[in-house]
Design an enzyme around this catalytic site. Structure first.
Site, PDB file in Angstrom:
ATOM      1  N   CYS A  65      44.219  36.061  45.518  1.00  0.00           N
ATOM      2  CA  CYS A  65      43.261  36.308  44.430  1.00  0.00           C
ATOM      3  C   CYS A  65      43.768  35.559  43.203  1.00  0.00           C
ATOM      4  O   CYS A  65      44.486  34.575  43.333  1.00  0.00           O
ATOM      5  CB  CYS A  65      43.065  37.801  44.185  1.00  0.00           C
ATOM      6  SG  CYS A  65      44.495  38.655  43.497  1.00  0.00           S
ATOM      7  N   HIS A  66      43.400  36.016  42.005  1.00  0.00           N
ATOM      8  CA  HIS A  66      43.785  35.312  40.786  1.00  0.00           C
ATOM      9  C   HIS A  66      45.250  35.553  40.421  1.00  0.00           C
ATOM     10  O   HIS A  66      46.013  34.606  40.250  1.00  0.00           O
ATOM     11  CB  HIS A  66      42.869  35.739  39.634  1.00  0.00           C
ATOM     12  CG  HIS A  66      43.021  34.905  38.410  1.00  0.00           C
ATOM     13  ND1 HIS A  66      42.519  35.288  37.198  1.00  0.00           N
ATOM     14  CD2 HIS A  66      43.615  33.703  38.194  1.00  0.00           C
ATOM     15  CE1 HIS A  66      42.793  34.358  36.290  1.00  0.00           C
ATOM     16  NE2 HIS A  66      43.462  33.388  36.876  1.00  0.00           N
TER      17      HIS A  66
END
Length: 107
Positions: A65-66
Site C-alpha cells: 500500500c502507500h
C-alpha cells in the site's frame, strides 16, 4: 514466516526465480500515480470479494500500500482466511521509492 517484510526483501523476492504475487491494495488513482511493474491491483475494500477468485492460497502474496498500514490489515485478513504466505511490505510504496527505485513517484 514474518508478517512484514522490508522493501529490500521485496526487491530480492522480485528478482528470484519464483516470483511472489505482488498485491497492491491501494485505490486506482494511487496505483496510476505510482506502482511497481507486475503488481496486481485489488483495492483493499474489494479484497474480501475477490481474494478467493483471484488469489491462490499456496502463493507467496506480498501486499503493498502507500505506507504499510492497509497492507498489514490485508495481510492479517488473508492469513485468517488461509493464505498462510501473505506478508505486508513495511513502509509501502513510499519506502520502495525512497530506498529502492527513486523513479517511482512519491505522493
Amino acid at each position: 514466516m514474518d508478517l512484514e517484510i522490508t522493501v529490500d526483501h521485496l526487491k530480492s523476492a522480485l528478482a528470484s526465480e519464483h516470483k511472489p504475487v505482488l498485491l497492491d491494495v491501494r485505490e486506482p488513482w494511487e496505483y496510476q500515480t505510482a506502482h511497481i511493474e507486475g503488481s496486481t491491483l485489488i483495492p483493499m475494500a474489494e479484497v474480501p470479494a475477490r481474494a478467493f477468485n483471484e488469489l491462490d492460497e499456496e502463493d507467496n502474496i506480498l501486499v503493498l500500500c502507500h505506507h504499510g498500514a492497509r497492507s498489514l490489515s490485508v495481510a492479517v485478513w488473508l492469513r485468517n482466511q488461509g493464505f498462510d504466505k501473505a506478508q505486508s511490505i513495511a513502509g509501502g510504496i513510499d519506502a520502495w521509492s525512497r530506498a529502492i527505485d527513486p523513479h517511482v513517484p512519491r505522493y
